[in-house]
Write a protein that holds these residues in place. Structure first.
Motif, PDB file in Angstrom:
ATOM      1  N   ASN A   1       0.849  -1.181   0.000  1.00 50.35           N
ATOM      2  CA  ASN A   1       0.000   0.000   0.000  1.00 50.35           C
ATOM      3  C   ASN A   1       0.889   1.237   0.000  1.00 50.35           C
ATOM      4  O   ASN A   1       1.782   1.358   0.838  1.00 50.35           O
ATOM      5  CB  ASN A   1      -0.922   0.014   1.225  1.00 50.35           C
ATOM      6  N   PRO A   2       0.661   2.181  -0.923  1.00 40.85           N
ATOM      7  CA  PRO A   2       1.549   3.343  -1.031  1.00 40.85           C
ATOM      8  C   PRO A   2       1.263   4.444  -0.024  1.00 40.85           C
ATOM      9  O   PRO A   2       1.905   5.498  -0.068  1.00 40.85           O
ATOM     10  CB  PRO A   2       1.281   3.832  -2.460  1.00 40.85           C
TER      11      PRO A   2
ATOM     12  N   VAL B   1       2.669   1.168  -8.165  1.00 39.07           N
ATOM     13  CA  VAL B   1       2.746   0.022  -7.252  1.00 39.07           C
ATOM     14  C   VAL B   1       2.638  -1.283  -8.039  1.00 39.07           C
ATOM     15  O   VAL B   1       3.435  -2.214  -7.847  1.00 39.07           O
ATOM     16  CB  VAL B   1       1.643   0.103  -6.181  1.00 39.07           C
TER      17      VAL B   1
ATOM     18  N   HIS C   1      11.265   1.296  -1.445  1.00 41.16           N
ATOM     19  CA  HIS C   1      10.165   2.235  -1.178  1.00 41.16           C
ATOM     20  C   HIS C   1       9.857   2.242   0.319  1.00 41.16           C
ATOM     21  O   HIS C   1       8.841   1.685   0.763  1.00 41.16           O
ATOM     22  CB  HIS C   1       8.926   1.831  -1.979  1.00 41.16           C
TER      23      HIS C   1
ATOM     24  N   TRP D   1       6.293   2.960   1.683  1.00 42.78           N
ATOM     25  CA  TRP D   1       5.170   2.076   1.393  1.00 42.78           C
ATOM     26  C   TRP D   1       4.985   1.057   2.521  1.00 42.78           C
ATOM     27  O   TRP D   1       5.948   0.672   3.193  1.00 42.78           O
ATOM     28  CB  TRP D   1       5.397   1.324   0.083  1.00 42.78           C
TER      29      TRP D   1
END
Length: 274
Positions: free
Chosen positions: A160-161, A220, A263, A266
């Motif tokens: 999930n960003p 994503v 990332h 995230w």
């Protein structure tokens, strides 16, 4: 008496939008599974209802009467002191609030001896399937839940960003609401690879509208798909959480490690879906 409850993440492996009722509710056909990670609840009877939210995803979670956990307690008619240890991101397409409500209902039913109310759909479309908390086909507006036996376990990574997505906004962007459903009779998959191949021919009809609403979802999906061993990348629910499916648990764990490193902002979790 204190009772614990587990609220697993809900993953829509498929999500076909097949129609819309006159009252505006959309008709769905979805193959749903649950992860081996999620939120945790601790509940005990009390003179007054109270909710305390802890955990890494506690920030911003309301503790007033609008919280689905307290609404679930009110629906079954039991006042309780509840601690919700929050690990799932909110507004993320993985049924966090609905799974919390379902876990609350299950636990309070045990504590009180009262049956779970029949009108749980009033809490949300995902609550009936979250009450079952195992592989199922969800149809209608969420009220038709059919267990799916023999579904091969899947190793996956959830990503999930950190961007909340409004479900109503995604549905408003739908250009077609009468898409084909899944086959009337689901196959008997012999193993995870066969299931993943079949899933590749299915859809999440909310994915394209979600990409238009939150383009980061495309980033994503592309990033997950590029990890070594990824067999399928797709969005869950109305987003923004996406998942990658992998042939082995070691592949999923390696992908999760690489995604976290690349990332750090995230939310990334390697899970087993069943």
């Amino acid at each position: 008496m204190t009772t614990d409850g587990f609220a697993p993440a809900k993953i829509n492996l498929t999500l076909h939008v097949t129609g819309q009722r006159a009252d505006g509710y959309h008709l769905l056909d979805s193959l749903v599974v649950f992860a081996d990670m999620g939120d945790h609840l601790s509940l005990r009877p009390a003179a007054r209802a109270r909710l305390c939210v802890t955990g890494p995803m506690a920030m911003g979670v309301p503790v007033g009467p609008d919280n689905l956990v307290l609404r679930a307690a009110a629906l079954i008619g039991v006042t309780a002191d509840i601690t919700l240890d929050k690990h799932l991101p909110a507004a993320a397409g993985i049924g966090g609030g609905s799974s919390d409500a379902a876990a609350c209902l299950r636990a309070l039913s045990i504590i009180s001896g009262l049956p779970v109310p029949e009108n749980v759909l009033s809490l949300g479309a995902d609550v009936p399937v979250c009450l079952l908390a195992r592989a199922a086909r969800m149809q209608g507006i969420g009220e038709r839940v059919t267990p799916v036996a023999g579904l091969p376990p899947l190793d996956a990574v959830l990503v999930n960003p950190g961007v909340p997505v409004s479900t109503p906004a995604i549905f408003r962007r739908l250009t077609r609401r009468d898409n084909p459903a899944m086959p009337e009779t689901l196959p008997a998959w012999s193993d995870a690879s066969e299931l993943i191949r079949w899933l590749g021919a299915q859809r999440n009809d909310l994915q394209a509208p979600a990409l238009a609403e939150a383009p980061v979802i495309g980033d994503v999906l592309h990033t997950i798909d590029a990890t070594r061993g990824c067999a399928l990348a797709r969005m869950s629910g109305s987003g923004a959480t996406c998942f990658g499916l992998y042939p082995e648990a070691a592949d999923a764990a390696e992908a999760a490690q690489a995604l976290r490193a690349a990332h750090p902002g995230w939310w990334v979790c390697a899970v087993r879906l069943s």
